[in-house]
Scaffold this active site. Structure first.
Site, PDB file in Angstrom:
ATOM      1  N   HIS A 181       0.846  -1.197   0.000  1.00 37.83           N
ATOM      2  CA  HIS A 181       0.000   0.000   0.000  1.00 37.83           C
ATOM      3  C   HIS A 181       0.877   1.242   0.000  1.00 37.83           C
ATOM      4  O   HIS A 181       2.105   1.150   0.160  1.00 37.83           O
ATOM      5  CB  HIS A 181      -0.937   0.007   1.211  1.00 37.83           C
ATOM      6  CG  HIS A 181      -0.243  -0.142   2.524  1.00 37.83           C
ATOM      7  ND1 HIS A 181       0.530   0.845   3.082  1.00 37.83           N
ATOM      8  CD2 HIS A 181      -0.180  -1.181   3.388  1.00 37.83           C
ATOM      9  CE1 HIS A 181       1.012   0.427   4.233  1.00 37.83           C
ATOM     10  NE2 HIS A 181       0.614  -0.813   4.436  1.00 37.83           N
TER      11      HIS A 181
HETATM   12  P1  TYD Z   1      -1.676  -2.687   7.421  1.00 35.27           P
HETATM   13  O1  TYD Z   1      -1.242  -1.273   7.529  1.00 35.27           O
HETATM   14  O2  TYD Z   1      -2.335  -3.103   6.136  1.00 35.27           O
HETATM   15  O3  TYD Z   1      -0.444  -3.664   7.704  1.00 35.27           O
HETATM   16  P2  TYD Z   1       0.944  -3.830   6.950  1.00 35.27           P
HETATM   17  O4  TYD Z   1       1.164  -2.640   6.108  1.00 35.27           O
HETATM   18  O5  TYD Z   1       1.934  -3.955   8.018  1.00 35.27           O
HETATM   19  O6  TYD Z   1       0.889  -5.095   6.162  1.00 35.27           O
HETATM   20  O7  TYD Z   1      -2.611  -3.027   8.656  1.00 35.27           O
HETATM   21  C1  TYD Z   1      -3.067  -4.327   8.919  1.00 35.27           C
HETATM   22  C2  TYD Z   1      -4.308  -4.236   9.795  1.00 35.27           C
HETATM   23  O8  TYD Z   1      -3.980  -3.657  11.048  1.00 35.27           O
HETATM   24  C3  TYD Z   1      -5.417  -3.396   9.181  1.00 35.27           C
HETATM   25  O9  TYD Z   1      -6.645  -4.041   9.464  1.00 35.27           O
HETATM   26  C4  TYD Z   1      -5.362  -2.109   9.936  1.00 35.27           C
HETATM   27  C5  TYD Z   1      -4.777  -2.493  11.288  1.00 35.27           C
HETATM   28  N1  TYD Z   1      -3.933  -1.436  11.839  1.00 35.27           N
HETATM   29  C6  TYD Z   1      -4.378  -0.696  12.902  1.00 35.27           C
HETATM   30  O10 TYD Z   1      -5.496  -0.897  13.431  1.00 35.27           O
HETATM   31  N2  TYD Z   1      -3.571   0.271  13.420  1.00 35.27           N
HETATM   32  C7  TYD Z   1      -2.353   0.529  12.909  1.00 35.27           C
HETATM   33  O11 TYD Z   1      -1.629   1.441  13.392  1.00 35.27           O
HETATM   34  C8  TYD Z   1      -1.898  -0.227  11.773  1.00 35.27           C
HETATM   35  C9  TYD Z   1      -0.550   0.020  11.158  1.00 35.27           C
HETATM   36  C10 TYD Z   1      -2.727  -1.197  11.279  1.00 35.27           C
END
Ligand code: TYD
Length: 137
Positions: A52
């Site tokens: 992302h």
């Molecule tokens: P995501 O940012 O997509 O994870 P990564 O980039 O590490 O693969 O987040 C994964 C899940 O966690 C998504 O459902 C949102 C949640 N999340 C939070 O609730 N708070 C946060 O600070 C972060 C980074 C993610």
């Protein structure tokens, strides 16, 4: 908003017989105010995180333990960083598509972020991200 703004930062390392110490200060080593800290751990072999981009968020990514690869894409070019030292931090500016893979067993990925979690700050669709980049530039 280009890969040229993303860079590896060497953080202070206070070497001591009792163990090393590294510090990150908001507005000093991180060139933004740190509003949020999160970390990835227990990542299974072969997993990929990220996938992302963020509209506003800037961050530092640190391999607190072990190693992993961070792939960055500004919509025009791509690059890869291997993080494997706890006193190195990768600065990622806004509007960069990133993914993280090749996690070593037991690795821990620490992220220091400039904003609170806000789902509306995410581009989760790569084509939409590239379209937005083209519109801005
Ligand atoms: P995501 O940012 O997509 O994870 P990564 O980039 O590490 O693969 O987040 C994964 C899940 O966690 C998504 O459902 C949102 C949640 N999340 C939070 O609730 N708070 C946060 O600070 C972060 C980074 C993610």
């Amino acid at each position: 908003m280009s890969l040229d703004n993303c860079k590896l930062i060497t953080l202070p390392k206070i070497v001591d017989r009792r163990g090393n110490l590294t510090v990150v200060e908001s507005q000093r080593h991180a060139h933004f105010t740190i509003k949020r800290v999160y970390y990835l751990y227990d990542v299974p072999a072969g997993a990929e995180r990220g996938g992302h981009a963020h509209k506003d968020l800037e961050q530092l990514i640190i391999a607190l333990s072990g190693s992993f690869d961070v792939h960055l894409d500004d919509g025009y070019k791509t690059t890869r960083y291997t993080l494997n030292r706890p006193n190195n931090a990768l600065y990622v500016c806004r509007m960069i598509w990133r993914s993280i893979d090749n996690f070593s067993a037991g690795s821990v990925c620490l992220v220091l972020a400039s904003t609170y979690y806000e789902e509306s700050d995410y581009y989760r669709d790569y084509d939409e991200f590239v379209r937005s980049i083209r519109e801005i530039q």
